[in-house]
Design a protein around this motif. Structure first.
Motif, PDB file in Angstrom:
ATOM      1  N   ILE A  59       0.828  -1.210   0.000  1.00 11.06           N
ATOM      2  CA  ILE A  59       0.000   0.000   0.000  1.00 11.06           C
ATOM      3  C   ILE A  59       0.864   1.263   0.000  1.00 11.06           C
ATOM      4  N   GLY A 183      -4.077   4.892   3.016  1.00  7.95           N
ATOM      5  CA  GLY A 183      -5.402   4.325   2.779  1.00  7.95           C
ATOM      6  C   GLY A 183      -6.371   5.307   2.162  1.00  7.95           C
ATOM      7  N   ALA A 251      -4.383  -3.276   5.352  1.00  7.54           N
ATOM      8  CA  ALA A 251      -3.708  -2.596   4.245  1.00  7.54           C
ATOM      9  C   ALA A 251      -4.095  -3.223   2.909  1.00  7.54           C
ATOM     10  N   LEU A 255      -6.002  -1.115  -0.034  1.00 11.19           N
ATOM     11  CA  LEU A 255      -5.414  -0.989  -1.365  1.00 11.19           C
ATOM     12  C   LEU A 255      -6.362  -1.501  -2.437  1.00 11.19           C
ATOM     13  N   LEU A 258      -8.907   1.284  -2.920  1.00 12.90           N
ATOM     14  CA  LEU A 258      -8.408   2.647  -2.781  1.00 12.90           C
ATOM     15  C   LEU A 258      -8.846   3.572  -3.916  1.00 12.90           C
TER      16      LEU A 258
END
Length: 283
Positions: A59, A183, A251, A255, A258
């Motif tokens: 990420i 994030g 994470a 991702l 995102l």
């Protein structure tokens, strides 16, 4: 106790994602080995920790070897600031902003009592930095520039890469508190000017009590906590395995969604600005 409130304070903390809880629970019950152990029972836990490290590195657009787990964002900020100064004992100047988190501001205030000079950059009524003020503050004596990526109160995003380019001209270390950015913003440490970056798990639907510090390969780093060999000697102490596994999964999930989340946030921001201008037109 059932909580029927509508929660609107994700900048303070986020609810742990059910998928995150699911992956961490076995490491509280069945897989409780010490990841530093030489035996197979601990080794399987160590392997899971490495996988989580890779998930977190992804990420950030970083290498897994550049990730150091911490207990929280505050520890990460403290570790980065003190490490940067220990690595350059001949330099006694720090640059930060007036709107940093107390995890940065209070460390800087303490350092002033120890003979360091600190410049606190101001912001305008939009919460934005003046890059010319930054430029004027940089000197050959500047050891560290520590500036947050996104402000936790105003939401202002600072021009981090522009700042980093100017910092590099003076040979200072550039630390970024990205607790409110990871994030929410696409990051790529491979092309970034950032030397060290702090994040915290509970801001991206992971549990509290776990964070990480990104340290660019080649940046000199003196550990904040001394002891065993954990984290490649950069942060001693038995690893908080369940939380590390949880942060890796959080994470991964962040991702995965995102770009969709960024598009949605941008759409909401545009709608809000239009509404604001209708109520308070510029004349």
């Amino acid at each position: 106790m059932q909580n029927n409130c509508i929660y609107l304070d994700n900048n303070a903390t986020t609810k742990v994602d059910p998928e995150v809880i699911e992956v961490m629970l076995p490491y509280l019950t069945d897989y409780y080995g010490n990841p530093s152990s030489m035996h197979t029972f601990g080794g399987q836990v160590g392997k899971a920790v490495r996988t989580a490290r890779e998930q977190l590195a992804a990420i950030l657009g970083a290498d897994e070897s550049e990730i150091v787990y911490t207990s929280c964002g505050t520890e990460g900020d403290n570790a980065a600031i003190r490490a940067a100064l220990l690595a350059q004992p001949e330099k006694r100047h720090i640059i930060t902003t007036q709107v940093e988190h107390p995890a940065v501001l209070n460390v800087c205030k303490q350092l002033e009592t120890q003979g360091y000079s600190v410049t606190y950059l101001s912001v305008n009524n939009q919460g934005q930095l003046d890059l010319d003020e930054l430029e004027a503050s940089l000197t050959g004596n500047t050891a560290l520039v520590t500036i947050m990526y996104a402000n936790n109160e105003t939401g202002t995003i600072f021009p981090i890469e522009q700042i980093g380019l100017r910092v590099k001209e003076y040979g200072a270390i550039f630390h970024v508190d990205a607790v409110q950015a990871v994030g929410k913003i696409l990051l790529n440490m491979k092309t970034s000017t950032i030397d060290m970056l702090t994040l915290s798990g509970h801001k991206l639907h992971g549990p509290k009590g776990i964070g990480a510090l990104y340290i660019r390969r080649g940046v000199r780093f003196r550990p904040f906590i001394l002891g065993g060999h954990q984290e490649r000697g950069r942060r001693a102490g038995t690893e908080n395995v369940p939380a590390i596994i949880a942060l890796g999964k959080a994470a991964e999930l962040e991702l995965l969604h995102l770009e969709e989340a960024i598009a949605k946030e941008r759409s909401c921001a545009i709608a809000w600005n239009k509404l604001y201008l209708l109520q308070f037109p510029i004349v």
